[in-house]
Design a protein around this motif. Structure first.
Motif, PDB file in Angstrom:
ATOM      1  N   THR A 294      21.287 -10.516  11.885  1.00 34.27           N
ATOM      2  CA  THR A 294      22.369  -9.707  11.287  1.00 34.27           C
ATOM      3  C   THR A 294      21.894  -8.853  10.108  1.00 34.27           C
ATOM      4  OG1 THR A 294      22.998 -11.658   9.992  1.00 34.27           O
ATOM      5  CG2 THR A 294      24.206 -11.281  12.033  1.00 34.27           C
ATOM      6  N   PRO A 295      22.687  -7.818   9.757  1.00 40.16           N
ATOM      7  CA  PRO A 295      22.301  -6.887   8.681  1.00 40.16           C
ATOM      8  C   PRO A 295      22.933  -7.280   7.335  1.00 40.16           C
ATOM      9  CG  PRO A 295      24.164  -5.994   9.859  1.00 40.16           C
ATOM     10  CD  PRO A 295      23.920  -7.361  10.438  1.00 40.16           C
TER      11      PRO A 295
ATOM     12  N   ASN B 159      25.048  -5.183   5.313  1.00 45.74           N
ATOM     13  CA  ASN B 159      26.154  -4.402   4.736  1.00 45.74           C
ATOM     14  C   ASN B 159      27.472  -5.184   4.640  1.00 45.74           C
ATOM     15  OD1 ASN B 159      26.272  -4.308   7.534  1.00 45.74           O
ATOM     16  ND2 ASN B 159      27.249  -2.307   7.572  1.00 45.74           N
TER      17      ASN B 159
ATOM     18  N   MET C  40      29.395  -9.977   9.097  1.00 46.02           N
ATOM     19  CA  MET C  40      28.635  -9.675  10.319  1.00 46.02           C
ATOM     20  C   MET C  40      28.075 -10.955  10.942  1.00 46.02           C
ATOM     21  SD  MET C  40      28.711  -6.488  11.122  1.00 46.02           S
ATOM     22  CE  MET C  40      30.366  -6.425  10.523  1.00 46.02           C
TER      23      MET C  40
ATOM     24  N   SER D 152      20.000 -10.883   6.979  1.00 49.85           N
ATOM     25  CA  SER D 152      19.066  -9.895   6.416  1.00 49.85           C
ATOM     26  C   SER D 152      18.444 -10.415   5.126  1.00 49.85           C
ATOM     27  CB  SER D 152      19.808  -8.592   6.123  1.00 49.85           C
ATOM     28  OG  SER D 152      19.001  -7.768   5.301  1.00 49.85           O
ATOM     29  N   GLU D 153      17.169 -10.129   4.956  1.00 54.15           N
ATOM     30  CA  GLU D 153      16.462 -10.526   3.736  1.00 54.15           C
ATOM     31  C   GLU D 153      17.041  -9.833   2.501  1.00 54.15           C
ATOM     32  OE1 GLU D 153      15.414  -8.982   6.367  1.00 54.15           O
ATOM     33  OE2 GLU D 153      13.804  -7.526   5.996  1.00 54.15           O
TER      34      GLU D 153
ATOM     35  N   GLY E 184      14.677 -14.943   5.782  1.00 55.84           N
ATOM     36  CA  GLY E 184      13.293 -14.459   5.737  1.00 55.84           C
ATOM     37  C   GLY E 184      13.206 -13.023   6.197  1.00 55.84           C
TER      38      GLY E 184
ATOM     39  N   GLY F 174      12.704 -12.886  12.003  1.00 55.04           N
ATOM     40  CA  GLY F 174      13.528 -12.293  13.067  1.00 55.04           C
ATOM     41  C   GLY F 174      12.739 -12.147  14.360  1.00 55.04           C
TER      42      GLY F 174
ATOM     43  N   THR G 231      22.764  -7.301  15.329  1.00 55.40           N
ATOM     44  CA  THR G 231      23.400  -6.142  14.693  1.00 55.40           C
ATOM     45  C   THR G 231      22.424  -5.591  13.681  1.00 55.40           C
ATOM     46  OG1 THR G 231      25.625  -7.026  14.947  1.00 55.40           O
ATOM     47  CG2 THR G 231      25.345  -5.319  13.310  1.00 55.40           C
ATOM     48  N   GLY G 232      22.168  -4.300  13.761  1.00 58.15           N
ATOM     49  CA  GLY G 232      21.233  -3.680  12.826  1.00 58.15           C
ATOM     50  C   GLY G 232      20.890  -2.284  13.300  1.00 58.15           C
TER      51      GLY G 232
ATOM     52  N   LYS H 226      13.112  -2.979  19.346  1.00 59.78           N
ATOM     53  CA  LYS H 226      12.068  -4.022  19.316  1.00 59.78           C
ATOM     54  C   LYS H 226      12.618  -5.333  19.880  1.00 59.78           C
ATOM     55  CE  LYS H 226       9.809  -2.249  15.192  1.00 59.78           C
ATOM     56  NZ  LYS H 226       9.796  -2.380  13.744  1.00 59.78           N
TER      57      LYS H 226
ATOM     58  N   GLU I  46      24.402  -4.279  18.580  1.00 61.75           N
ATOM     59  CA  GLU I  46      25.351  -3.456  17.813  1.00 61.75           C
ATOM     60  C   GLU I  46      24.501  -2.643  16.855  1.00 61.75           C
ATOM     61  OE1 GLU I  46      28.543  -3.395  18.214  1.00 61.75           O
ATOM     62  OE2 GLU I  46      28.974  -5.236  19.285  1.00 61.75           O
TER      63      GLU I  46
ATOM     64  N   GLY J  46      23.298   1.455  15.094  1.00 57.53           N
ATOM     65  CA  GLY J  46      23.794   2.410  14.096  1.00 57.53           C
ATOM     66  C   GLY J  46      24.759   3.442  14.659  1.00 57.53           C
ATOM     67  N   GLY J  47      25.072   4.420  13.831  1.00 56.58           N
ATOM     68  CA  GLY J  47      25.998   5.458  14.256  1.00 56.58           C
ATOM     69  C   GLY J  47      25.884   6.705  13.396  1.00 56.58           C
TER      70      GLY J  47
ATOM     71  N   GLU K 294      21.417   8.941  10.839  1.00 54.56           N
ATOM     72  CA  GLU K 294      22.269   8.038  10.060  1.00 54.56           C
ATOM     73  C   GLU K 294      21.707   7.890   8.640  1.00 54.56           C
ATOM     74  OE1 GLU K 294      22.059   3.792  11.048  1.00 54.56           O
ATOM     75  OE2 GLU K 294      24.234   3.682  10.853  1.00 54.56           O
TER      76      GLU K 294
ATOM     77  N   PHE L 275      23.369   6.007   6.096  1.00 52.98           N
ATOM     78  CA  PHE L 275      23.742   4.668   5.625  1.00 52.98           C
ATOM     79  C   PHE L 275      23.864   4.648   4.102  1.00 52.98           C
ATOM     80  CE2 PHE L 275      23.891  -0.001   6.478  1.00 52.98           C
ATOM     81  CZ  PHE L 275      24.814   0.105   7.494  1.00 52.98           C
TER      82      PHE L 275
HETATM   83  P1  NAD Z   1      17.679  -3.606  10.253  1.00 50.91           P
HETATM   84  O1  NAD Z   1      17.523  -3.260  11.679  1.00 50.91           O
HETATM   85  O2  NAD Z   1      16.636  -3.156   9.310  1.00 50.91           O
HETATM   86  O3  NAD Z   1      17.764  -5.195  10.063  1.00 50.91           O
HETATM   87  C1  NAD Z   1      18.734  -5.976  10.738  1.00 50.91           C
HETATM   88  C2  NAD Z   1      18.196  -7.380  10.903  1.00 50.91           C
HETATM   89  O4  NAD Z   1      17.065  -7.355  11.762  1.00 50.91           O
HETATM   90  C3  NAD Z   1      17.729  -8.027   9.601  1.00 50.91           C
HETATM   91  O5  NAD Z   1      18.087  -9.387   9.592  1.00 50.91           O
HETATM   92  C4  NAD Z   1      16.223  -7.875   9.675  1.00 50.91           C
HETATM   93  O6  NAD Z   1      15.516  -8.831   8.933  1.00 50.91           O
HETATM   94  C5  NAD Z   1      15.990  -8.068  11.156  1.00 50.91           C
HETATM   95  N1  NAD Z   1      14.729  -7.523  11.658  1.00 50.91           N
HETATM   96  C6  NAD Z   1      13.983  -6.517  11.143  1.00 50.91           C
HETATM   97  N2  NAD Z   1      12.867  -6.325  11.898  1.00 50.91           N
HETATM   98  C7  NAD Z   1      12.938  -7.212  12.914  1.00 50.91           C
HETATM   99  C8  NAD Z   1      12.116  -7.492  14.040  1.00 50.91           C
HETATM  100  N3  NAD Z   1      10.980  -6.818  14.264  1.00 50.91           N
HETATM  101  N4  NAD Z   1      12.505  -8.442  14.894  1.00 50.91           N
HETATM  102  C9  NAD Z   1      13.647  -9.133  14.709  1.00 50.91           C
HETATM  103  N5  NAD Z   1      14.469  -8.928  13.647  1.00 50.91           N
HETATM  104  C10 NAD Z   1      14.118  -7.972  12.767  1.00 50.91           C
HETATM  105  O7  NAD Z   1      19.115  -3.107   9.828  1.00 50.91           O
HETATM  106  P2  NAD Z   1      19.776  -3.183   8.374  1.00 50.91           P
HETATM  107  O8  NAD Z   1      19.064  -2.198   7.514  1.00 50.91           O
HETATM  108  O9  NAD Z   1      19.860  -4.588   7.934  1.00 50.91           O
HETATM  109  O10 NAD Z   1      21.266  -2.712   8.679  1.00 50.91           O
HETATM  110  C11 NAD Z   1      21.604  -1.379   8.762  1.00 50.91           C
HETATM  111  C12 NAD Z   1      21.738  -0.944  10.189  1.00 50.91           C
HETATM  112  O11 NAD Z   1      22.631  -1.823  10.873  1.00 50.91           O
HETATM  113  C13 NAD Z   1      22.345   0.429  10.308  1.00 50.91           C
HETATM  114  O12 NAD Z   1      21.690   1.177  11.287  1.00 50.91           O
HETATM  115  C14 NAD Z   1      23.769   0.137  10.722  1.00 50.91           C
HETATM  116  O13 NAD Z   1      24.402   1.196  11.386  1.00 50.91           O
HETATM  117  C15 NAD Z   1      23.605  -1.069  11.571  1.00 50.91           C
HETATM  118  N6  NAD Z   1      24.863  -1.829  11.683  1.00 50.91           N
HETATM  119  C16 NAD Z   1      25.538  -1.786  12.865  1.00 50.91           C
HETATM  120  C17 NAD Z   1      26.758  -2.462  12.996  1.00 50.91           C
HETATM  121  C18 NAD Z   1      27.549  -2.411  14.293  1.00 50.91           C
HETATM  122  O14 NAD Z   1      28.512  -3.153  14.426  1.00 50.91           O
HETATM  123  N7  NAD Z   1      27.208  -1.571  15.260  1.00 50.91           N
HETATM  124  C19 NAD Z   1      27.260  -3.185  11.907  1.00 50.91           C
HETATM  125  C20 NAD Z   1      26.539  -3.205  10.724  1.00 50.91           C
HETATM  126  C21 NAD Z   1      25.331  -2.522  10.636  1.00 50.91           C
END
Ligand code: NAD
Length: 514
Positions: free
Chosen positions: A157-158, A160, A165, A185-186, A214, A220, A235-236, A243, A258, A260-261, A404, A406
């Motif tokens: 999860t992310p 925000n 989330m 998220s870290e 972590g 992750g 979600t992220g 990946k 889930e 970005g947008g 995006e 953000f």
């Molecule tokens: P991110 O992709 O950087 O990180 C999300 C999660 O993935 C974190 O826990 C992170 O540690 C983990 N992660 C990072 N690299 C990884 C890997 N190689 N393998 C597995 N896990 C890994 O995203 P963010 O910066 O935390 O959040 C912002 C993004 O999330 C934006 O693009 C936003 O639009 C999206 N978001 C989408 C929704 C939705 O419902 N669609 C909701 C909230 C946020």
């Protein structure tokens, strides 16, 4: 206020990370370190997955996975009650950790509790959905369907909406009878570690929910590629989503994404300007602008490109709308998130802060006009604060239109015909959400049908209810969380077909008759 010092939550116990490392927690409002979270790695993920697997199998599944949904619902309701009991403390921690205005964090905690309650209801309803008969064309067969938990799930999860989330995944997964490993998220894990404490307090059976904090690549990645995980729900960002999908592919592991947008909000000339301005700003600046579904592309009606004679007959709101938006944006209280009345706090981290400023400077260098904001507010010397920005003179080739941000940055393009508006709306690789503001219901209906996105708001932007499905199209991902189908993300369907006749099957000749 210091944050609690916690360890990883594995098998119902606090456990120090295998490599003993910790990550600093920085308050984005002050840039000061306020504590640490454990930095889990592959070793911890292995232990957490093993604990989740053991919990799934314990007593041949009778304790959790095969227990009636009503049993699991009791735990979900107990978690919801504890969240409400600890609401003000959790909301404070959320604001300290990610910079969200305190009123919004408090709102999140209500939503967290509401989401656990909602999926408690669905866990109970699942009992009634079990063994649903399937009508078959042959009378000598009977068929029914079982809905069974998919197994051990990895939830990533992310930052925000850190606890919300996580809840969107934890609540349905547990309701379904799965056991889980959550990797928050870290950048904001504090309230997720408090969720672990809540689970301990309510006596959730050990190993049902494990929480490994972590870094993404260290905690992750091993979770998403783990051979003993049955599904990954993520979600992220789009980049990380790719990946995760690639890591799951070799084992044909299901994923839900889930992502970005870059969602549009279309404002027509027949709106009430003041109401529409407020929704437009809320749609982009709520949660300090860090919303996946932020309607960050304003598509604004303006007849200036039409012939003078035609123009004279129209109500042209564009100039006044922009002026009122600037006035309203400058009136938004930007402050420490814990300060009373704060409506925009700092963005989550220095990295995000620098990234957002770069977006604004690139827009400027590409010829756009920064009507307001995009800079550090004069009254705040420390902290990752950015005044809400409104950017005009944008064209569709610019980065600010395509990518995006953000962060609290709204870009504007004007249109004169509905056809043109539709072109602009769908001019994006993303498809999470879209909004249309107009007094004409038929027009709203047409746009609702033509916007290529999973969520449409009419005469508003952003309200989100756990009763309605959530998710996007195109590069915003696939699958839908929440809503009645939200629990099905964590269930697999088993058909059971029974031969119900006393007669032998009779396909082969019986040797006894030879
Ligand atoms: P991110 O992709 O950087 O990180 C999300 C999660 O993935 C974190 O826990 C992170 O540690 C983990 N992660 C990072 N690299 C990884 C890997 N190689 N393998 C597995 N896990 C890994 O995203 P963010 O910066 O935390 O959040 C912002 C993004 O999330 C934006 O693009 C936003 O639009 C999206 N978001 C989408 C929704 C939705 O419902 N669609 C909701 C909230 C946020």
């Amino acid at each position: 206020m210091a944050i609690p010092q916690r360890q990883l939550f594995i098998g119902g116990e606090w456990r120090a990370p295998a490599l003993g490392r910790r990550l600093p927690v920085v308050n984005p409002a002050t840039e000061a370190p306020i504590g640490e979270i454990p930095a889990g790695t592959a070793e911890d993920v292995d232990a957490a997955v093993a604990a989740a697997r053991a919990a799934l199998r314990r007593n041949r599944g009778r304790d959790w996975a095969r227990a009636p949904g009503a049993v699991r619902a009791k735990y979900l309701r107990a978690i919801a009650a504890k969240i409400i009991e600890r609401k003000s403390e959790l909301a404070r921690l959320e604001s300290l950790d990610c910079g969200k205005p305190l009123d919004e964090s408090a709102w999140d905690m209500d939503d967290v509790a509401g989401c656990f309650e909602y999926f408690a209801d669905l866990a109970e309803a699942l009992d009634k959905r079990q063994n649903a008969p399937v009508s078959l064309p042959l009378e000598n067969f009977k068929c029914y369907l079982r809905k069974e938990p998919i197994g051990v799930v990895g939830l990533i999860t992310p930052w925000n909406y850190p606890l919300l989330m996580a809840t969107w995944k934890v609540a349905p997964a547990l309701a379904a009878g799965c056991t889980a490993v959550l990797k928050p998220s870290e950048l904001a894990s504090v309230t997720c570690l408090e969720l672990a404490d809540v689970c301990k307090e309510v006596g959730l059976p050990s190993g049902v929910l494990n929480i490994v904090t972590g870094l993404g690549p260290e905690a992750g990645a091993p979770l998403s590629s783990h051979p003993d995980i049955n599904k990954v729900a993520f979600t992220g960002s789009y980049e990380t989503g790719r990946k995760i999908m690639a890591a799951a592919a070799p084992m044909v592991k299901p994923v839900s994404l889930e992502l970005g947008g870059k969602s549009p909000i279309v404002v027509f000339d027949d709106v009430d300007i003041e109401k529409a301005v407020e929704w437009t700003l809320f749609g982009c600046f709520w949660t300090n602008g860090q919303i996946c579904s932020a309607t960050s592309r304003l598509i604004l009606h303006n007849y200036r490109f039409l012939l003078l004679t035609v123009r004279a007959l129209q109500r042209n709101i564009a100039k006044e709308f922009l002026e009122r938006m600037v006035a309203w944006a400058r009136n938004i209280k930007v402050s420490d998130p814990l300060e009373e009345g704060c409506r925009l706090g700092p963005v989550v981290s220095e990295g995000q802060y620098e990234k957002i400023k770069k977006f604004v400077s690139t827009a400027k260098s590409q010829g756009a006009t920064i009507l307001t904001g995009g800079v550090r507010p004069k009254h705040l010397e420390k902290g990752f604060y950015i005044e809400p920005a409104i950017i005009t003179d944008v064209d569709t080739s610019m980065q600010i239109w395509r990518e995006e941000v953000f962060g609290p940055v709204l870009c504007v393009i004007e249109f004169s015909s509905e056809d043109e508006a539709i072109e602009l709306v769908n001019d994006t690789h993303y498809g999470l959400a879209g909004a249309v503001l107009s007094g004409d219901r038929e027009r709203c209906q047409r746009l609702t049908e033509e916007i290529d996105a999973g969520i449409i708001w009419v005469n508003c932007s952003q309200p989100c209810f756990c009763q309605a499905p959530w998710g996007g199209n195109k590069r915003s991902g696939f699958g839908r969380e929440l809503g009645e189908g939200g629990i099905d993300n964590y269930l697999s369907v088993k058909q059971v077909t029974e031969y119900a006749s006393d007669e032998p099957w009779g396909w082969y000749k019986s040797p006894s008759k030879l």
